[in-house]
Scaffold this motif. Sequence first.
Motif, PDB file in Angstrom:
ATOM      1  N   MET A   1       0.853  -1.191   0.000  1.00 40.40           N
ATOM      2  CA  MET A   1       0.000   0.000   0.000  1.00 40.40           C
ATOM      3  C   MET A   1       0.880   1.229   0.000  1.00 40.40           C
ATOM      4  O   MET A   1       1.771   1.378   0.831  1.00 40.40           O
ATOM      5  CB  MET A   1      -0.889  -0.010   1.252  1.00 40.40           C
ATOM      6  N   ASP A   2       0.649   2.144  -0.922  1.00 43.29           N
ATOM      7  CA  ASP A   2       1.423   3.373  -1.056  1.00 43.29           C
ATOM      8  C   ASP A   2       0.873   4.403  -0.093  1.00 43.29           C
ATOM      9  O   ASP A   2      -0.225   4.919  -0.244  1.00 43.29           O
ATOM     10  CB  ASP A   2       1.333   3.885  -2.485  1.00 43.29           C
ATOM     11  N   THR A   3       1.633   4.724   0.977  1.00 43.64           N
ATOM     12  CA  THR A   3       1.177   5.642   2.020  1.00 43.64           C
ATOM     13  C   THR A   3       1.779   7.009   1.818  1.00 43.64           C
ATOM     14  O   THR A   3       2.990   7.157   1.716  1.00 43.64           O
ATOM     15  CB  THR A   3       1.583   5.093   3.395  1.00 43.64           C
ATOM     16  N   GLN A   4       0.929   8.035   1.738  1.00 44.31           N
ATOM     17  CA  GLN A   4       1.402   9.395   1.610  1.00 44.31           C
ATOM     18  C   GLN A   4       0.995  10.162   2.850  1.00 44.31           C
ATOM     19  O   GLN A   4      -0.132  10.060   3.327  1.00 44.31           O
ATOM     20  CB  GLN A   4       0.806  10.060   0.373  1.00 44.31           C
ATOM     21  N   VAL A   5       1.910  10.968   3.392  1.00 47.99           N
ATOM     22  CA  VAL A   5       1.644  11.758   4.584  1.00 47.99           C
ATOM     23  C   VAL A   5       1.253  13.160   4.163  1.00 47.99           C
ATOM     24  O   VAL A   5       1.871  13.759   3.289  1.00 47.99           O
ATOM     25  CB  VAL A   5       2.890  11.798   5.496  1.00 47.99           C
ATOM     26  N   ALA A   6       0.182  13.710   4.776  1.00 45.09           N
ATOM     27  CA  ALA A   6      -0.302  15.035   4.411  1.00 45.09           C
ATOM     28  C   ALA A   6       0.747  16.098   4.715  1.00 45.09           C
ATOM     29  O   ALA A   6       1.548  15.970   5.651  1.00 45.09           O
ATOM     30  CB  ALA A   6      -1.596  15.336   5.160  1.00 45.09           C
ATOM     31  N   ASP A   7       0.780  17.165   3.903  1.00 47.92           N
ATOM     32  CA  ASP A   7       1.711  18.274   4.072  1.00 47.92           C
ATOM     33  C   ASP A   7       1.273  19.087   5.283  1.00 47.92           C
ATOM     34  O   ASP A   7       0.196  19.688   5.303  1.00 47.92           O
ATOM     35  CB  ASP A   7       1.728  19.141   2.811  1.00 47.92           C
ATOM     36  N   THR A   8       2.103  19.099   6.340  1.00 42.20           N
ATOM     37  CA  THR A   8       1.729  19.773   7.585  1.00 42.20           C
ATOM     38  C   THR A   8       1.703  21.279   7.453  1.00 42.20           C
ATOM     39  O   THR A   8       1.140  21.965   8.310  1.00 42.20           O
ATOM     40  CB  THR A   8       2.719  19.384   8.698  1.00 42.20           C
ATOM     41  N   ARG A 433      -5.927  13.323   1.063  1.00 36.46           N
ATOM     42  CA  ARG A 433      -5.820  13.218   2.514  1.00 36.46           C
ATOM     43  C   ARG A 433      -6.575  11.980   2.996  1.00 36.46           C
ATOM     44  O   ARG A 433      -7.520  11.519   2.353  1.00 36.46           O
ATOM     45  CB  ARG A 433      -6.413  14.458   3.201  1.00 36.46           C
ATOM     46  N   TYR A 434      -6.147  11.469   4.167  1.00 38.55           N
ATOM     47  CA  TYR A 434      -6.863  10.350   4.781  1.00 38.55           C
ATOM     48  C   TYR A 434      -8.128  10.864   5.476  1.00 38.55           C
ATOM     49  O   TYR A 434      -8.166  11.984   5.990  1.00 38.55           O
ATOM     50  CB  TYR A 434      -5.965   9.650   5.809  1.00 38.55           C
ATOM     51  N   ASP A 435      -9.159  10.035   5.504  1.00 39.10           N
ATOM     52  CA  ASP A 435     -10.387  10.391   6.189  1.00 39.10           C
ATOM     53  C   ASP A 435     -11.086   9.113   6.638  1.00 39.10           C
ATOM     54  O   ASP A 435     -11.203   8.157   5.866  1.00 39.10           O
ATOM     55  CB  ASP A 435     -11.312  11.203   5.276  1.00 39.10           C
ATOM     56  N   GLU A 436     -11.564   9.115   7.890  1.00 41.25           N
ATOM     57  CA  GLU A 436     -12.193   7.925   8.451  1.00 41.25           C
ATOM     58  C   GLU A 436     -13.594   7.686   7.895  1.00 41.25           C
ATOM     59  O   GLU A 436     -14.086   6.564   7.925  1.00 41.25           O
ATOM     60  CB  GLU A 436     -12.266   8.046   9.984  1.00 41.25           C
ATOM     61  N   GLN A 437     -14.253   8.741   7.401  1.00 42.96           N
ATOM     62  CA  GLN A 437     -15.634   8.611   6.969  1.00 42.96           C
ATOM     63  C   GLN A 437     -15.785   8.492   5.459  1.00 42.96           C
ATOM     64  O   GLN A 437     -16.649   7.778   4.967  1.00 42.96           O
ATOM     65  CB  GLN A 437     -16.445   9.832   7.458  1.00 42.96           C
ATOM     66  N   VAL A 438     -14.959   9.225   4.713  1.00 44.89           N
ATOM     67  CA  VAL A 438     -15.104   9.281   3.258  1.00 44.89           C
ATOM     68  C   VAL A 438     -14.275   8.164   2.621  1.00 44.89           C
ATOM     69  O   VAL A 438     -13.084   8.042   2.905  1.00 44.89           O
ATOM     70  CB  VAL A 438     -14.650  10.652   2.710  1.00 44.89           C
ATOM     71  N   PRO A 439     -14.868   7.338   1.754  1.00 42.31           N
ATOM     72  CA  PRO A 439     -14.115   6.220   1.157  1.00 42.31           C
ATOM     73  C   PRO A 439     -13.023   6.710   0.208  1.00 42.31           C
ATOM     74  O   PRO A 439     -13.032   7.854  -0.243  1.00 42.31           O
ATOM     75  CB  PRO A 439     -15.190   5.417   0.417  1.00 42.31           C
ATOM     76  N   LYS A 440     -12.120   5.806  -0.106  1.00 42.95           N
ATOM     77  CA  LYS A 440     -10.989   6.131  -0.971  1.00 42.95           C
ATOM     78  C   LYS A 440     -11.463   6.566  -2.354  1.00 42.95           C
ATOM     79  O   LYS A 440     -12.417   6.019  -2.904  1.00 42.95           O
ATOM     80  CB  LYS A 440     -10.059   4.916  -1.097  1.00 42.95           C
ATOM     81  N   PRO A 468      -9.790   5.557   5.095  1.00 46.73           N
ATOM     82  CA  PRO A 468      -9.285   5.494   6.471  1.00 46.73           C
ATOM     83  C   PRO A 468      -7.787   5.162   6.477  1.00 46.73           C
ATOM     84  O   PRO A 468      -7.343   4.303   5.719  1.00 46.73           O
ATOM     85  CB  PRO A 468     -10.112   4.368   7.109  1.00 46.73           C
ATOM     86  N   GLU A 469      -7.058   5.850   7.328  1.00 49.56           N
ATOM     87  CA  GLU A 469      -5.620   5.591   7.426  1.00 49.56           C
ATOM     88  C   GLU A 469      -5.407   4.337   8.257  1.00 49.56           C
ATOM     89  O   GLU A 469      -5.890   4.227   9.394  1.00 49.56           O
ATOM     90  CB  GLU A 469      -4.917   6.782   8.073  1.00 49.56           C
ATOM     91  N   ARG A 470      -4.694   3.381   7.700  1.00 49.74           N
ATOM     92  CA  ARG A 470      -4.443   2.111   8.379  1.00 49.74           C
ATOM     93  C   ARG A 470      -2.963   1.750   8.253  1.00 49.74           C
ATOM     94  O   ARG A 470      -2.311   2.084   7.257  1.00 49.74           O
ATOM     95  CB  ARG A 470      -5.281   0.986   7.759  1.00 49.74           C
ATOM     96  N   PHE A 471      -2.475   1.077   9.285  1.00 56.64           N
ATOM     97  CA  PHE A 471      -1.087   0.614   9.286  1.00 56.64           C
ATOM     98  C   PHE A 471      -1.069  -0.870   9.607  1.00 56.64           C
ATOM     99  O   PHE A 471      -1.764  -1.320  10.537  1.00 56.64           O
ATOM    100  CB  PHE A 471      -0.247   1.359  10.328  1.00 56.64           C
ATOM    101  N   GLU A 521      -4.179  -4.929   9.833  1.00 60.04           N
ATOM    102  CA  GLU A 521      -4.246  -3.484   9.651  1.00 60.04           C
ATOM    103  C   GLU A 521      -5.048  -2.854  10.776  1.00 60.04           C
ATOM    104  O   GLU A 521      -6.162  -3.299  11.094  1.00 60.04           O
ATOM    105  CB  GLU A 521      -4.873  -3.137   8.298  1.00 60.04           C
ATOM    106  N   VAL A 522      -4.482  -1.801  11.387  1.00 56.41           N
ATOM    107  CA  VAL A 522      -5.109  -1.130  12.531  1.00 56.41           C
ATOM    108  C   VAL A 522      -5.068   0.371  12.320  1.00 56.41           C
ATOM    109  O   VAL A 522      -4.301   0.891  11.501  1.00 56.41           O
ATOM    110  CB  VAL A 522      -4.393  -1.511  13.850  1.00 56.41           C
ATOM    111  N   LYS A 523      -5.866   1.110  13.089  1.00 55.53           N
ATOM    112  CA  LYS A 523      -5.916   2.556  12.997  1.00 55.53           C
ATOM    113  C   LYS A 523      -4.678   3.172  13.631  1.00 55.53           C
ATOM    114  O   LYS A 523      -4.039   2.565  14.499  1.00 55.53           O
ATOM    115  CB  LYS A 523      -7.151   3.090  13.729  1.00 55.53           C
ATOM    116  N   PRO A 524      -4.335   4.412  13.243  1.00 58.87           N
ATOM    117  CA  PRO A 524      -3.273   5.127  13.961  1.00 58.87           C
ATOM    118  C   PRO A 524      -3.659   5.282  15.429  1.00 58.87           C
ATOM    119  O   PRO A 524      -4.814   5.541  15.767  1.00 58.87           O
ATOM    120  CB  PRO A 524      -3.217   6.483  13.250  1.00 58.87           C
TER     121      PRO A 524
END
Length: 661
Positions: A1-8, A433-440, A468-471, A521-524
């Motif tokens: 899975m290609d994980t991208q971190v949001a620009d802070t 961006r990651y979001d728990e409610q809105v699907p990919k 949803p962001e998962r690790f 896979e679990v949540k942050p």
Amino acid sequence: MDTQVADTLLGSLIDGRYRIRGRVARGGMATVYTATDERLERTVAVKIIHPTQAPEARARLAGFLERFTDEAKTIARLTHPNVVAVYDQGTHNGLPYLVMEYVRGRTLREVLAERRRLNPDEALAIFEQMLAAIAAAHRAGLVHRDVKPENVLVAEAPTGGVANLVDSVVKVADFGLARAVEASADETQGNQLMATVAYVAPELVTDGHADPRTDVYSAGIVLFEMLTGRVPYDGDRPVEVAWQHVDQDVPAPSTLVPVLPKVLDDLVGRATRRDPGARPTDAGALLAEVQVARDDLGNPNTRTAVLRRVTDEPPVAQPTMVVAAVKPAERPSWARLPSDGGPRTGRRRAVPEDGQDLWSRLVALRTRVMADRRGRQAVAAAVVVLGLVAALTGWWFGVGRYTVAPQLVSLTKAEAAAQAERAGFTLVYAEPRYDEQVPKDAVLVQDPASATRIVKGGTITLTLSLGPERFPVPDVVGKDFELAEADLANLKLVAVKGAARYDDNLPAGVVIDTNPKVGTEVKPGAKVTLILSKGRAPVSVPNLVGKSLTEAREALTKLGLVPVENYKDSDKPRDEVLGQSPSDGTGVEKGAQVKLEVSKGPPLTVVPRVIDLPCPQAKQLLESQGFPVAVQFNPNGIVRFQNPNENSQVPPGTQVTLGCL
């Protein structure tokens, strides 16, 4: 899975003034953002140096910031219509930044990616403005050091947008930035080549020396690329490309595009001589040669020859190769170069050759027009028409050209694209961006928002959801608790110690299992229980297979272990141990249970009735079913009794005694 971190940085406020709105581009040295100057209420561009470009040592970082500040002050004093203006500078979280003019348009790199190459009049129109900007820097004592298409911005032109390249305004960015970073790199990492190898001058490769002629060489390579659609050299490694600039002469553009006239070959050749002394002394000198070349290309004979060559050549990707010199008077006033003459300041009344005052002639013309009825009607009609034009223009710019943005939030990417296409809008995509409610791949945010006014056919920026962001729980089995805890923290997971247990293979204190299991896979922020080893258990389980149940019980009781018996069918003798768990040799602690599989013995067989049968016949029947037979009294008599009795269930092979009389 290609994980991208949001620009802070997105949405943050820098220096209490600049609100970061979006990321425009990311380069080798810095990232450029659009921002709102909340003090002056204007859109600006903010360029922030990457952390990897700033020296790590505090003393060296201070020197870098001092050099960066000095360069920023020098650039800010560099005022020119073809130079991206610098408004402010400072540091944010220890990283230096510049606040610059925000230019609406595209980089020359994006233009070339779309067009592949430009025709000569377009290339020279852009090249003149590039050189005008670089020449202004050279007069101020600045050397750009990194001239390339990525640092050349092609602004939108009122006469037709960026597609009309001849009338587009060109602005050059990043003056002095490479010098400040390079000086810092020299102190921390030794001499490094802070330039793009496709455009680097030979003297920068051989001895690191740069002066205005270095920029002339890089500009010549940019002209070569605009005319041919490619750079002169390529290679598998950057160092190979850099040394080709040292060892080879740049080929003439006409070797790749035969229809190009010789004057352009000469222009590129002069700018890209390997010997700096053979080049024009600075960008201003090269600009003068370009203007002479454009005059030559504007000559009717030269133009006819070029047209004839274009006609004779087979079709290419861009067949329009007509070279027409654009004279200073033909360029719009807002896009003229300083040498074009530009608009004059102040007013003076023009006087014709006959000496009559122009104002007096205009007054006389008005008197003649107004004295005639048809003239007055024409003036009235003109006033009405101008009024209507003004009204329609006002309506168009105020209301008519606007519509409302459609509702795209929560739609999938494909649905949003289809709806935007139907409405005539162009979509661009911001960093997802990651979001728990809105699907990919569904739309998370749109700008402008739905129902907001937007120009018809305008651009809508969409931010898509990554879901949803998962690790996944990392494999930390076999690691000490501290190392496992650090691995989990890197993935925003929390390590929790679970109940330790004995393990024959791993030493005490080492992770032997996780809960949830590795790969889940679990949540942050989720907790992961780490089960640690207590080392090898103090009691070793003996081998009990093949022993009787009584022997097994005695052996386990002596070791302080608890037998747990489970009977099962088997052809082994009754109460013989068939299997055990844990296996023999396994370490356990006292009081642990040892499960035993015990044989029920062979299955029982029913004895048939043979009474009243002749003794030989009865014996034959029993033996055929596997029963040994013992005959008493008369072997040839009749069976009067049998033992075991008829229908008795006995183990196979049980002897049956017959009494025959």
